[in-house]
Design a protein around this motif. Structure first.
Motif, PDB file in Angstrom:
ATOM      1  N   LEU A   6      12.916 111.877  65.179  1.00 13.42           N
ATOM      2  CA  LEU A   6      12.689 111.079  66.383  1.00 13.42           C
ATOM      3  C   LEU A   6      11.982 111.906  67.453  1.00 13.42           C
ATOM      4  CD1 LEU A   6      13.093 108.418  67.871  1.00 13.42           C
ATOM      5  CD2 LEU A   6      15.309 109.271  68.622  1.00 13.42           C
ATOM      6  N   SER A   7      12.372 113.156  67.588  1.00 14.67           N
ATOM      7  CA  SER A   7      11.719 114.041  68.563  1.00 14.67           C
ATOM      8  C   SER A   7      10.251 114.250  68.211  1.00 14.67           C
ATOM      9  CB  SER A   7      12.423 115.400  68.606  1.00 14.67           C
ATOM     10  OG  SER A   7      13.764 115.230  68.977  1.00 14.67           O
ATOM     11  N   LEU A   8       9.956 114.442  66.931  1.00 13.18           N
ATOM     12  CA  LEU A   8       8.566 114.629  66.518  1.00 13.18           C
ATOM     13  C   LEU A   8       7.730 113.381  66.790  1.00 13.18           C
ATOM     14  CD1 LEU A   8       8.982 116.583  63.166  1.00 13.18           C
ATOM     15  CD2 LEU A   8       8.078 117.442  65.336  1.00 13.18           C
ATOM     16  N   VAL A   9       8.290 112.220  66.550  1.00 13.74           N
ATOM     17  CA  VAL A   9       7.561 110.974  66.818  1.00 13.74           C
ATOM     18  C   VAL A   9       7.262 110.844  68.311  1.00 13.74           C
ATOM     19  CG1 VAL A   9       7.793 108.463  66.836  1.00 13.74           C
ATOM     20  CG2 VAL A   9       8.383 109.746  64.788  1.00 13.74           C
ATOM     21  N   VAL A  10       8.234 111.148  69.157  1.00 15.26           N
ATOM     22  CA  VAL A  10       8.035 111.056  70.602  1.00 15.26           C
ATOM     23  C   VAL A  10       6.976 112.067  71.054  1.00 15.26           C
ATOM     24  CG1 VAL A  10       9.143 111.472  72.839  1.00 15.26           C
ATOM     25  CG2 VAL A  10      10.310 110.113  71.100  1.00 15.26           C
ATOM     26  N   ILE A  11       7.028 113.276  70.530  1.00 15.76           N
ATOM     27  CA  ILE A  11       6.045 114.303  70.897  1.00 15.76           C
ATOM     28  C   ILE A  11       4.644 113.881  70.471  1.00 15.76           C
ATOM     29  CG2 ILE A  11       5.277 116.663  70.363  1.00 15.76           C
ATOM     30  CD1 ILE A  11       8.297 117.412  70.311  1.00 15.76           C
ATOM     31  N   LEU A  12       4.508 113.376  69.251  1.00 15.66           N
ATOM     32  CA  LEU A  12       3.193 112.920  68.784  1.00 15.66           C
ATOM     33  C   LEU A  12       2.676 111.749  69.602  1.00 15.66           C
ATOM     34  CD1 LEU A  12       3.626 113.204  64.919  1.00 15.66           C
ATOM     35  CD2 LEU A  12       2.263 114.658  66.428  1.00 15.66           C
ATOM     36  N   PHE A  13       3.572 110.849  70.008  1.00 12.67           N
ATOM     37  CA  PHE A  13       3.169 109.722  70.845  1.00 12.67           C
ATOM     38  C   PHE A  13       2.667 110.208  72.201  1.00 12.67           C
ATOM     39  CE2 PHE A  13       4.166 106.347  73.935  1.00 12.67           C
ATOM     40  CZ  PHE A  13       3.330 105.359  73.438  1.00 12.67           C
ATOM     41  N   VAL A  14       3.362 111.170  72.791  1.00 12.80           N
ATOM     42  CA  VAL A  14       2.947 111.711  74.089  1.00 12.80           C
ATOM     43  C   VAL A  14       1.592 112.408  73.959  1.00 12.80           C
ATOM     44  CG1 VAL A  14       3.515 113.492  75.810  1.00 12.80           C
ATOM     45  CG2 VAL A  14       5.264 111.885  75.045  1.00 12.80           C
ATOM     46  N   ILE A  15       1.380 113.146  72.876  1.00 15.13           N
ATOM     47  CA  ILE A  15       0.093 113.817  72.664  1.00 15.13           C
ATOM     48  C   ILE A  15      -1.020 112.784  72.517  1.00 15.13           C
ATOM     49  CG2 ILE A  15      -1.222 115.199  70.999  1.00 15.13           C
ATOM     50  CD1 ILE A  15       1.373 116.812  70.541  1.00 15.13           C
ATOM     51  N   ALA A  16      -0.783 111.757  71.706  1.00 18.81           N
ATOM     52  CA  ALA A  16      -1.797 110.721  71.518  1.00 18.81           C
ATOM     53  C   ALA A  16      -2.093 109.999  72.825  1.00 18.81           C
ATOM     54  CB  ALA A  16      -1.328 109.730  70.454  1.00 18.81           C
TER      55      ALA A  16
END
Length: 73
Positions: free
Chosen positions: A36-46
C-alpha cells in the motif's frame, strides 16, 4: 481436528487455524502495509510529474481570456 458423537451422529470440530487454512502471521500485515505504501508513493510521483511537466492548458487560457474580458467592461 477431532470427531465427537453428538445425537447419534459423528461431528467434526475444527480449530480456527484449521478452518481458515492458514495461521495469522505478521508477514501478511507487513506485505499489505508495504505494498500500500508503494502504491501511494508511485501515485504521488506520477501526480508530481503531471503537475510539473504540463504547460498551460486550454482551460487555463479560456479562464485568462474571460478574466481579461471581464476587467475591460
Amino acid at each position: 481436528m477431532h470427531k465427537e458423537q453428538e445425537n447419534g451422529e459423528v461431528v467434526t470440530h475444527l480449530s480456527e487455524v484449521e478452518a481458515k487454512g492458514a495461521s495469522r502471521t505478521p508477514v501478511t500485515r507487513n506485505i499489505l502495509v508495504i505494498s500500500l505504501s508503494l502504491v501511494v508513493i508511485l501515485f504521488v510521483i506520477a501526480l508530481g510529474f503531471g503537475f510539473f511537466e504540463t504547460s498551460q492548458t486550454g482551460a487555463d487560457q479560456v479562464n485568462a481570456d474571460n478574466s481579461a474580458v471581464s476587467t475591460m467592461n
